[in-house]
Scaffold this motif. Structure first.
Motif, PDB file in Angstrom:
ATOM      1  N   THR A  33       0.830  -1.195   0.000  1.00 21.81           N
ATOM      2  CA  THR A  33       0.000   0.000   0.000  1.00 21.81           C
ATOM      3  C   THR A  33       0.867   1.250   0.000  1.00 21.81           C
ATOM      4  O   THR A  33       0.521   2.258  -0.594  1.00 21.81           O
ATOM      5  CB  THR A  33      -0.936  -0.011   1.224  1.00 21.81           C
ATOM      6  N   GLN A  62      -0.978  -9.389   5.625  1.00 19.76           N
ATOM      7  CA  GLN A  62      -2.146  -9.302   4.757  1.00 19.76           C
ATOM      8  C   GLN A  62      -3.232 -10.293   5.182  1.00 19.76           C
ATOM      9  O   GLN A  62      -2.934 -11.413   5.592  1.00 19.76           O
ATOM     10  CB  GLN A  62      -1.715  -9.586   3.310  1.00 19.76           C
ATOM     11  N   ASP A 234      -3.467   0.528  -8.628  1.00 16.32           N
ATOM     12  CA  ASP A 234      -3.489   1.174  -7.319  1.00 16.32           C
ATOM     13  C   ASP A 234      -3.525   2.679  -7.542  1.00 16.32           C
ATOM     14  O   ASP A 234      -2.681   3.217  -8.281  1.00 16.32           O
ATOM     15  CB  ASP A 234      -2.225   0.826  -6.529  1.00 16.32           C
ATOM     16  N   ARG A 252      -7.229  -0.143  -4.366  1.00 19.13           N
ATOM     17  CA  ARG A 252      -6.685  -1.154  -5.272  1.00 19.13           C
ATOM     18  C   ARG A 252      -7.862  -1.775  -6.011  1.00 19.13           C
ATOM     19  O   ARG A 252      -8.772  -2.316  -5.404  1.00 19.13           O
ATOM     20  CB  ARG A 252      -5.889  -2.211  -4.506  1.00 19.13           C
ATOM     21  N   SER A 256      -9.320  -3.723  -2.607  1.00 19.00           N
ATOM     22  CA  SER A 256      -9.347  -3.148  -1.262  1.00 19.00           C
ATOM     23  C   SER A 256      -9.367  -1.622  -1.315  1.00 19.00           C
ATOM     24  O   SER A 256      -9.024  -1.001  -2.322  1.00 19.00           O
ATOM     25  CB  SER A 256      -8.125  -3.613  -0.460  1.00 19.00           C
ATOM     26  N   SER A 258      -8.009   1.678   1.296  1.00 20.67           N
ATOM     27  CA  SER A 258      -7.027   1.834   2.367  1.00 20.67           C
ATOM     28  C   SER A 258      -7.014   3.248   2.920  1.00 20.67           C
ATOM     29  O   SER A 258      -7.309   4.221   2.222  1.00 20.67           O
ATOM     30  CB  SER A 258      -5.622   1.493   1.853  1.00 20.67           C
ATOM     31  N   SER A 274      -0.674   1.988   7.378  1.00 15.78           N
ATOM     32  CA  SER A 274      -1.853   1.897   6.520  1.00 15.78           C
ATOM     33  C   SER A 274      -2.694   0.695   6.919  1.00 15.78           C
ATOM     34  O   SER A 274      -2.178  -0.302   7.445  1.00 15.78           O
ATOM     35  CB  SER A 274      -1.456   1.793   5.041  1.00 15.78           C
ATOM     36  N   ASP A 276      -5.755  -1.746   5.139  1.00 20.43           N
ATOM     37  CA  ASP A 276      -6.535  -2.108   3.956  1.00 20.43           C
ATOM     38  C   ASP A 276      -7.775  -2.873   4.379  1.00 20.43           C
ATOM     39  O   ASP A 276      -7.674  -3.861   5.121  1.00 20.43           O
ATOM     40  CB  ASP A 276      -5.732  -3.012   3.001  1.00 20.43           C
TER      41      ASP A 276
END
Length: 310
Positions: A33, A62, A234, A252, A256, A258, A274, A276
């Motif tokens: 990210t 993740q 992104d 993204r 996702s 974020s 960050s 997500d």
């Protein structure tokens, strides 16, 4: 001297022609990210572009709550040499996914040339080379493939070689790269087997707008393509307040959304975080993705640099 307008048009045409030629399959490289702070990992042309000795460390966990979900550690160190045209760097990425651990260690080199007469537009050529290791432990988790070959752990080491172009001014940047053009082996979590590396392409860019003397905003993007896979996009928007506090949002495509935050703790130390939130059906099975990054920069004594937002 190179004509600025025609050069940029030609570069963009070549970049998009290459990206549109990609096919469809799974993404194989780790994703971040904080890609806007981790540029050297995807484009060797960025090496030395911070104008100081710069070290960045990043940790990403993740899809928290899913066994065997990706966990990634990245470290990058780079600096320009005394003539400021040459940059040298080191990049290390360790990625844990299910039964497999992959580690890449690359040395980076860049050379920068002016594009226009005033020297405020530059083009950097970058190359990187190193090694990639793949280690598996099939005792971790259950696998669909009953083949006896997958009862034996695998330890493979392969060479890596990549290249990148990075066009930049004081306000904007545009980069195109292929981080590894050689054949290596990866773990494919979808097929739960070992797969051959496919050629990845990255297109990265951003622009800094000065809203006031104390506020800047930077929209940025990263397009990722791999032979046999759909493009992954992104996009992000970050705001910098008083050269200290950074707040941002990112998306993204089909994956996702974020939130990002960062703070310049000292003149040389920046910390960022960050979160997500998954936007697909996978959201029902995980509690999101966390990413933490640190950047330390050693300012040169007696040299005053204009604040950089990329």
């Amino acid at each position: 001297m190179i004509n600025k307008s025609s050069f940029i048009k030609s570069l963009i045409l070549v970049v998009f022609t290459a990206l549109l030629s990609l096919e469809i399959n799974a993404q194989q490289d780790p994703q971040f990210t904080h890609y806007m702070y981790n540029t050297m990992s995807v484009n060797a042309g960025y090496t030395g572009q911070r104008d100081v000795l710069s070290a960045t460390a990043l940790y990403r966990t993740q899809w928290v709550g899913i066994d065997g979900a990706p966990k990634t550690i990245a470290f990058g160190l780079h600096s320009p040499l005394s003539n400021e045209r040459i940059g040298l760097g080191l990049n290390i990425i360790s990625d844990q996914l299910g039964p497999a651990k992959e580690t890449s260690i690359d040395a980076n080199f860049s050379y920068t040339i002016p594009v226009n007469a005033s020297g405020d537009l530059e083009l950097s050529f970058g190359i990187k080379g190193g090694i990639h290791s793949l280690d598996t432990d099939w005792s971790k988790g259950l696998f669909q493939n009953p083949d006896n070959a997958f009862n034996e752990n695998i330890n493979l080491i392969s060479p890596t070689l990549g290249a990148g172009l990075y066009l930049h001014s004081n306000r904007w940047y545009l980069g195109f790269s292929a981080p590894n053009v050689l054949t290596t082996k990866h773990y494919d979590d979808f097929q739960e087997s070992i797969a051959t590396e496919r050629l990845h392409y990255f297109l990265i860019g951003g622009y800094v707008f000065n809203l006031s003397n104390s506020t800047k905003i930077k929209p940025a993007f990263l397009l990722k393509g791999v032979s046999g896979a759909p493009l992954i996009a992104d996009i992000s928007l970050n705001a910098l307040f008083s050269e200290k506090l950074t707040l941002g949002i990112a998306y993204r495509w089909d994956d996702s959304i974020s939130g990002l935050a960062g703070f310049q703790l000292t003149e040389g130390l920046f910390v960022g975080y960050s979160y997500d939130a998954t936007t697909t059906a996978l959201n029902n099975y995980n509690s999101g993705t966390h990413e933490i990054m640190l950047r330390f920069e050693l300012q040169q004594i007696g040299k005053i640099l204009s604040p950089r937002f990329f």
